[in-house]
Design an enzyme around this catalytic site. Structure first.
Site, PDB file in Angstrom:
ATOM      1  N   SER A  17       8.935 -14.193 -52.092  1.00  0.00           N
ATOM      2  CA  SER A  17       9.318 -15.383 -52.860  1.00  0.00           C
ATOM      3  C   SER A  17       8.352 -15.738 -53.977  1.00  0.00           C
ATOM      4  CB  SER A  17       9.497 -16.577 -51.922  1.00  0.00           C
ATOM      5  OG  SER A  17       8.344 -16.762 -51.119  1.00  0.00           O
TER       6      SER A  17
ATOM      7  N   LYS B 133      11.503 -19.635 -57.857  1.00  0.00           N
ATOM      8  CA  LYS B 133      11.975 -20.970 -58.223  1.00  0.00           C
ATOM      9  C   LYS B 133      12.383 -21.067 -59.694  1.00  0.00           C
ATOM     10  CE  LYS B 133      11.118 -23.600 -54.437  1.00  0.00           C
ATOM     11  NZ  LYS B 133      12.054 -24.562 -53.838  1.00  0.00           N
TER      12      LYS B 133
END
Length: 328
Positions: A304, A52
């Site tokens: 991720s 992110k």
């Protein structure tokens, strides 16, 4: 506007001074057991411990580049996006207020505050989302949403872009789906760099709004906050922008909680790094796909993130799956 490889490349250039170029990992033992080559893009080693950071930094860099640097940033998130926007705001010298539901990981709340952002907690995700909408109306304030934003998508796509620049002849790339930002960016990068590579999405069966949306042809919203260990995929619905990219995927898999835990344990053991359940569930999608393939496939998995709080860690390790070796 349809985003292209050039948009991903521009994002990659913008954020290069703010993020890590994360390593590609593999396990010879896992490859031997499965009969295929699996490569892992380890975003657990990224700034803030998750991919992110890419989207947050790209959006602020893009705003600054275009003479639109805001006086205040707001964002809504249950975790990694909160940290990402707080980190990016710190780097660009812009005050940030992050709205988070109370059930967010305590580690992620603490980390968000540590980057200097003000954190506002609410009882539910819906209240959180309403508060950020109100805050975004104030003059000089810019809202960076967690996934449904073109520059966020471009930033997230740089993870797969980096990996595919370093890897040749990949048969498939897998990534988890929360709101669809990472998958959308991954799809754009793969279609531009390696058109023959299949792009697959994975999400928890208990939080399968994206799969339901794809089945019904329109964005579907979960009725309640899902009960899943994959806290990075607890979004209530994908976005209207990301949904258009998700419809172009080559496959999509829904994963049971026990298989998510199984792969969290095994990838932690084999790769020797901290891996979130949201990341690990992608490996179950890989295995399901490989069962119908000839040996020797080359697969990229985007790990991720690696941010896990103590309660989640306890749930992951309350049963032992390491006596069941991976196989097809």
């Amino acid at each position: 506007m349809d985003l292209t490889l050039e948009d991903i490349q521009s994002a990659s250039g913008r954020i290069s001074g703010f993020i890590n170029k994360t390593p590609l990992l593999s396990s010879s033992l896992l490859n031997q057991w499965l009969g295929h080559e699996i490569f892992f893009k380890a975003e657990c080693f990224q700034k803030i411990g998750a991919f992110k950071a890419r989207g947050g930094c790209n959006t602020l860099a893009w705003l600054t580049e275009n003479g639109k640097k805001p006086g205040h940033i707001v964002a809504n998130s249950s975790g990694n996006h909160a940290q990402a926007v707080a980190y990016a705001s710190n780097k660009f010298g812009v005050p940030a207020t992050i709205f988070m539901p109370e059930y967010s990981s305590k580690v992620k709340i603490q980390a968000t505050r540590s980057y200097g952002a003000q954190v506002v907690l609410s009882k539910t995700r819906d209240i959180t989302d309403e508060k950020v909408r109100e805050a975004a109306q104030k003059e000089g304030t810019y809202w960076i949403p967690p996934y449904n934003h073109e520059q966020v998508i471009c930033g997230q796509g740089t993870a797969a872009y980096e990996a595919l620049c370093d890897l040749d002849d990949m048969d498939a790339v897998f990534a988890p789906c929360g709101g669809g930002g990472l998958l959308s960016g991954t799809l754009i990068a793969a279609r531009g760099l390696s058109p023959q590579t299949k792009v697959m999405g994975v999400e928890p069966l208990r939080a399968n709004d994206a799969a339901e949306s794809l089945r019904k042809g329109s964005v579907q919203r979960l009725a309640n906050v899902p009960d899943t260990l994959a806290d990075g995929a607890m979004t209530m619905a994908v976005g209207d922008i990301t949904f258009e990219y998700l419809k172009q995927l080559d496959g999509f898999y829904e994963i049971d909680e026990d298989r998510m835990v199984y792969w969290t344990q095994w990838l932690t053991h084999l790769l020797k790094c901290t891996i979130e359940p949201t990341s690990a569930m992608s490996m179950e999608g890989v295995v399901q796909w490989l069962k119908g393939q000839n040996p020797g496939k080359r697969v990229l998995v985007v790990i991720s993130g690696g941010n896990i709080d103590q309660p989640t860690r306890s749930k992951i390790w309350e049963s032992n799956y390491l006596d069941q070796s991976p196989s097809l």
